[in-house]
Design an enzyme around this catalytic site. Sequence first.
Site, mmCIF file in Angstrom:
data_model
loop_
_atom_site.group_PDB
_atom_site.id
_atom_site.type_symbol
_atom_site.label_atom_id
_atom_site.label_comp_id
_atom_site.label_asym_id
_atom_site.label_seq_id
_atom_site.Cartn_x
_atom_site.Cartn_y
_atom_site.Cartn_z
ATOM 1 N N CYS A 128 0.854 -1.186 0.000
ATOM 2 C CA CYS A 128 0.000 0.000 0.000
ATOM 3 C C CYS A 128 0.888 1.233 0.000
ATOM 4 O O CYS A 128 1.882 1.287 0.740
ATOM 5 C CB CYS A 128 -0.902 0.000 1.232
ATOM 6 S SG CYS A 128 -1.996 1.436 1.358
ATOM 7 N N HIS A 170 -9.011 -3.370 -2.574
ATOM 8 C CA HIS A 170 -8.042 -2.599 -1.790
ATOM 9 C C HIS A 170 -8.416 -1.117 -1.777
ATOM 10 O O HIS A 170 -8.448 -0.488 -0.703
ATOM 11 C CB HIS A 170 -6.649 -2.807 -2.394
ATOM 12 C CG HIS A 170 -5.552 -2.097 -1.675
ATOM 13 N ND1 HIS A 170 -4.550 -2.753 -1.001
ATOM 14 C CD2 HIS A 170 -5.274 -0.766 -1.537
ATOM 15 C CE1 HIS A 170 -3.718 -1.873 -0.463
ATOM 16 N NE2 HIS A 170 -4.130 -0.660 -0.785
ATOM 17 N N GLU A 171 -8.696 -0.561 -2.942
ATOM 18 C CA GLU A 171 -8.992 0.880 -3.015
ATOM 19 C C GLU A 171 -10.355 1.202 -2.418
ATOM 20 O O GLU A 171 -10.507 2.228 -1.743
ATOM 21 C CB GLU A 171 -8.903 1.368 -4.462
ATOM 22 C CG GLU A 171 -7.534 1.205 -5.093
ATOM 23 C CD GLU A 171 -6.400 1.812 -4.277
ATOM 24 O OE1 GLU A 171 -6.626 2.830 -3.579
ATOM 25 O OE2 GLU A 171 -5.290 1.260 -4.329
ATOM 26 N N HIS A 174 -10.221 1.441 1.372
ATOM 27 C CA HIS A 174 -9.700 2.707 1.884
ATOM 28 C C HIS A 174 -10.822 3.685 2.232
ATOM 29 O O HIS A 174 -10.684 4.493 3.164
ATOM 30 C CB HIS A 174 -8.801 3.372 0.838
ATOM 31 C CG HIS A 174 -7.355 2.993 0.933
ATOM 32 N ND1 HIS A 174 -6.591 3.200 2.068
ATOM 33 C CD2 HIS A 174 -6.517 2.426 0.019
ATOM 34 C CE1 HIS A 174 -5.353 2.787 1.848
ATOM 35 N NE2 HIS A 174 -5.272 2.309 0.622
#
Length: 213
Positions: A128, A170-171, A174
Amino acid sequence: MLLTPLIDDDYLKQSVTAILETGTLPAIVQAGHPVLRAQALPFRGQLTGPELSALISIMTETMRAAPGVGLAAPQIGIPLQLAVLEDQYEVSADNAAARQRQPLELFTIINPRYIPVGHDLASHYEGCLSMSGWQAVVDRPATVDLAYDDENGSARTARFTGWQARIVQHETDHLSGTLYIDKAHTRSLASNATYSEFWANPDVVAAKAGLNF
Protein backbone atom coordinates in the site's frame (compact mmCIF):
# COMPACT_ATOMS: atom_id res chain seq x y z
CA MET A 1 -1.16 19.11 20.49
CA LEU A 2 -2.86 18.17 17.21
CA LEU A 3 -6.56 17.39 17.32
CA THR A 4 -8.35 14.83 15.17
CA PRO A 5 -10.10 16.79 12.40
CA LEU A 6 -13.86 16.90 12.14
CA ILE A 7 -14.60 15.00 8.92
CA ASP A 8 -17.36 17.02 7.29
CA ASP A 9 -18.08 18.83 4.03
CA ASP A 10 -16.20 21.95 5.17
CA TYR A 11 -13.09 19.90 5.92
CA LEU A 12 -13.48 18.16 2.56
CA LYS A 13 -13.68 21.44 0.65
CA GLN A 14 -10.72 22.90 2.52
CA SER A 15 -8.63 19.81 1.83
CA VAL A 16 -9.40 19.84 -1.88
CA THR A 17 -8.83 23.59 -2.21
CA ALA A 18 -5.45 23.31 -0.47
CA ILE A 19 -4.30 20.60 -2.89
CA LEU A 20 -5.60 22.30 -6.01
CA GLU A 21 -3.92 25.59 -5.08
CA THR A 22 -0.43 24.20 -4.45
CA GLY A 23 0.36 23.39 -8.08
CA THR A 24 2.41 20.36 -7.00
CA LEU A 25 1.60 16.72 -6.44
CA PRO A 26 0.44 16.05 -2.88
CA ALA A 27 2.26 13.79 -0.46
CA ILE A 28 0.74 10.37 0.12
CA VAL A 29 -0.20 10.22 3.80
CA GLN A 30 0.98 7.24 5.83
CA ALA A 31 -0.69 4.90 8.31
CA GLY A 32 -1.57 6.78 11.46
CA HIS A 33 -3.10 9.73 9.63
CA PRO A 34 -6.67 10.12 10.97
CA VAL A 35 -8.29 10.49 7.54
CA LEU A 36 -7.04 7.02 6.57
CA ARG A 37 -9.09 5.58 9.43
CA ALA A 38 -12.25 7.65 8.93
CA GLN A 39 -15.36 6.77 6.96
CA ALA A 40 -14.97 8.84 3.79
CA LEU A 41 -17.84 11.09 2.82
CA PRO A 42 -20.01 10.05 -0.12
CA PHE A 43 -19.79 12.41 -3.06
CA ARG A 44 -23.00 14.44 -3.16
CA GLY A 45 -21.92 17.30 -5.37
CA GLN A 46 -19.71 19.01 -2.78
CA LEU A 47 -17.23 19.83 -5.56
CA THR A 48 -17.89 21.59 -8.85
CA GLY A 49 -17.33 19.70 -12.08
CA PRO A 50 -13.99 21.46 -12.74
CA GLU A 51 -12.86 20.85 -9.15
CA LEU A 52 -13.68 17.14 -9.37
CA SER A 53 -11.95 16.82 -12.74
CA ALA A 54 -8.84 18.59 -11.47
CA LEU A 55 -8.75 16.41 -8.35
CA ILE A 56 -9.01 13.23 -10.43
CA SER A 57 -6.16 14.42 -12.66
CA ILE A 58 -3.94 15.16 -9.66
CA MET A 59 -4.74 11.80 -8.10
CA THR A 60 -3.89 10.03 -11.36
CA GLU A 61 -0.56 11.83 -11.63
CA THR A 62 0.21 11.06 -7.98
CA MET A 63 -0.62 7.37 -8.43
CA ARG A 64 1.58 7.07 -11.51
CA ALA A 65 4.47 8.97 -9.92
CA ALA A 66 4.45 6.80 -6.78
CA PRO A 67 4.21 4.39 -8.72
CA GLY A 68 1.07 2.41 -7.86
CA VAL A 69 -1.95 0.70 -9.34
CA GLY A 70 -4.55 2.63 -7.38
CA LEU A 71 -4.99 5.69 -5.18
CA ALA A 72 -7.92 6.60 -2.95
CA ALA A 73 -8.68 10.20 -1.99
CA PRO A 74 -8.03 9.57 1.74
CA GLN A 75 -4.44 8.67 0.80
CA ILE A 76 -3.83 12.32 0.01
CA GLY A 77 -5.79 13.46 3.07
CA ILE A 78 -9.17 13.99 1.38
CA PRO A 79 -12.12 12.21 3.07
CA LEU A 80 -14.07 11.52 -0.12
CA GLN A 81 -15.34 8.26 -1.61
CA LEU A 82 -13.22 8.58 -4.73
CA ALA A 83 -10.39 6.49 -6.16
CA VAL A 84 -8.46 6.06 -9.40
CA LEU A 85 -7.23 2.66 -10.59
CA GLU A 86 -4.84 1.57 -13.35
CA ASP A 87 -2.49 -1.36 -13.92
CA GLN A 88 -0.40 -1.24 -17.07
CA TYR A 89 2.84 -2.60 -15.64
CA GLU A 90 4.69 -5.42 -17.36
CA VAL A 91 5.00 -8.60 -15.30
CA SER A 92 6.44 -12.02 -16.04
CA ALA A 93 4.26 -14.71 -17.57
CA ASP A 94 4.54 -16.78 -14.38
CA ASN A 95 3.45 -13.85 -12.24
CA ALA A 96 0.55 -13.01 -14.53
CA ALA A 97 -0.66 -16.61 -14.54
CA ALA A 98 -0.38 -17.18 -10.78
CA ARG A 99 -2.07 -13.90 -9.90
CA GLN A 100 -4.51 -13.78 -12.83
CA ARG A 101 -3.04 -10.37 -13.56
CA GLN A 102 -4.37 -8.61 -16.64
CA PRO A 103 -3.88 -4.97 -17.67
CA LEU A 104 -6.42 -2.58 -16.18
CA GLU A 105 -7.29 0.59 -18.06
CA LEU A 106 -7.42 3.82 -16.07
CA PHE A 107 -10.82 4.44 -14.53
CA THR A 108 -12.39 6.40 -11.68
CA ILE A 109 -14.74 5.07 -9.03
CA ILE A 110 -17.02 7.27 -6.92
CA ASN A 111 -19.15 5.97 -4.03
CA PRO A 112 -18.15 2.37 -4.84
CA ARG A 113 -19.47 -0.82 -3.25
CA TYR A 114 -18.32 -4.36 -3.99
CA ILE A 115 -19.77 -7.77 -3.21
CA PRO A 116 -18.00 -11.14 -3.55
CA VAL A 117 -19.06 -13.48 -6.33
CA GLY A 118 -18.86 -17.13 -5.24
CA HIS A 119 -16.68 -18.41 -2.42
CA ASP A 120 -13.23 -18.69 -4.02
CA LEU A 121 -10.43 -16.80 -2.30
CA ALA A 122 -7.04 -15.75 -3.64
CA SER A 123 -4.03 -15.27 -1.36
CA HIS A 124 -1.20 -12.96 -2.41
CA TYR A 125 1.22 -10.42 -1.06
CA GLU A 126 0.07 -6.86 -1.49
CA GLY A 127 1.38 -3.49 -0.43
CA CYS A 128 0.00 0.00 0.00
CA LEU A 129 1.31 3.45 -0.85
CA SER A 130 0.16 4.52 2.63
CA MET A 131 2.23 1.79 4.32
CA SER A 132 5.40 2.46 2.39
CA GLY A 133 8.06 -0.23 2.54
CA TRP A 134 5.92 -3.17 3.70
CA GLN A 135 3.92 -6.04 2.23
CA ALA A 136 1.73 -8.81 3.64
CA VAL A 137 -0.47 -11.64 2.39
CA VAL A 138 -4.19 -10.94 2.19
CA ASP A 139 -6.93 -13.46 1.40
CA ARG A 140 -9.51 -11.78 -0.82
CA PRO A 141 -12.50 -12.91 -2.87
CA ALA A 142 -11.23 -13.94 -6.29
CA THR A 143 -14.17 -12.28 -8.07
CA VAL A 144 -16.27 -9.26 -7.10
CA ASP A 145 -19.07 -7.21 -8.54
CA LEU A 146 -18.53 -3.47 -8.22
CA ALA A 147 -21.23 -0.80 -8.26
CA TYR A 148 -19.99 2.77 -8.59
CA ASP A 149 -20.50 6.15 -10.21
CA ASP A 150 -18.05 7.33 -12.85
CA GLU A 151 -16.56 10.82 -13.07
CA ASN A 152 -19.56 11.95 -15.12
CA GLY A 153 -22.05 10.85 -12.48
CA SER A 154 -23.26 7.81 -14.40
CA ALA A 155 -24.08 4.70 -12.34
CA ARG A 156 -22.10 1.66 -13.46
CA THR A 157 -21.55 -1.95 -12.52
CA ALA A 158 -18.70 -4.24 -13.51
CA ARG A 159 -17.29 -7.65 -12.59
CA PHE A 160 -13.60 -8.06 -11.79
CA THR A 161 -11.51 -11.18 -11.27
CA GLY A 162 -7.95 -11.97 -10.27
CA TRP A 163 -5.55 -9.11 -9.62
CA GLN A 164 -8.04 -6.55 -10.89
CA ALA A 165 -10.49 -7.70 -8.21
CA ARG A 166 -7.75 -7.25 -5.60
CA ILE A 167 -7.09 -3.68 -6.71
CA VAL A 168 -10.80 -2.85 -6.64
CA GLN A 169 -11.19 -4.24 -3.13
CA HIS A 170 -8.04 -2.60 -1.79
CA GLU A 171 -8.99 0.88 -3.02
CA THR A 172 -12.66 0.59 -2.05
CA ASP A 173 -11.63 -0.55 1.46
CA HIS A 174 -9.70 2.71 1.88
CA LEU A 175 -12.97 4.61 1.65
CA SER A 176 -14.32 2.97 4.80
CA GLY A 177 -11.13 3.49 6.79
CA THR A 178 -9.75 -0.02 6.21
CA LEU A 179 -6.10 -0.71 5.40
CA TYR A 180 -4.90 -3.98 3.91
CA ILE A 181 -3.05 -4.82 7.11
CA ASP A 182 -6.44 -5.13 8.87
CA LYS A 183 -7.18 -8.17 6.69
CA ALA A 184 -3.65 -9.54 6.32
CA HIS A 185 -1.92 -12.56 7.80
CA THR A 186 0.26 -10.54 10.14
CA ARG A 187 2.88 -13.32 10.33
CA SER A 188 3.47 -12.74 6.61
CA LEU A 189 4.37 -9.05 7.09
CA ALA A 190 7.70 -8.30 5.42
CA SER A 191 9.72 -5.27 4.49
CA ASN A 192 10.14 -4.77 0.78
CA ALA A 193 13.77 -5.79 1.04
CA THR A 194 12.96 -8.98 2.96
CA TYR A 195 10.13 -9.80 0.58
CA SER A 196 12.50 -9.44 -2.38
CA GLU A 197 15.10 -11.65 -0.69
CA PHE A 198 12.84 -14.51 0.42
CA TRP A 199 9.25 -14.38 -0.83
CA ALA A 200 9.14 -12.70 -4.25
CA ASN A 201 7.48 -15.67 -5.93
CA PRO A 202 4.39 -15.70 -8.14
CA ASP A 203 2.48 -17.52 -5.37
CA VAL A 204 2.69 -17.60 -1.56
CA VAL A 205 3.39 -21.32 -1.03
CA ALA A 206 6.96 -20.76 0.18
CA ALA A 207 5.97 -17.86 2.40
CA LYS A 208 3.23 -19.90 4.08
CA ALA A 209 5.68 -22.68 4.84
CA GLY A 210 8.51 -20.41 5.93
CA LEU A 211 6.50 -17.99 8.06
CA ASN A 212 3.87 -20.42 9.40
CA PHE A 213 0.64 -18.69 8.53
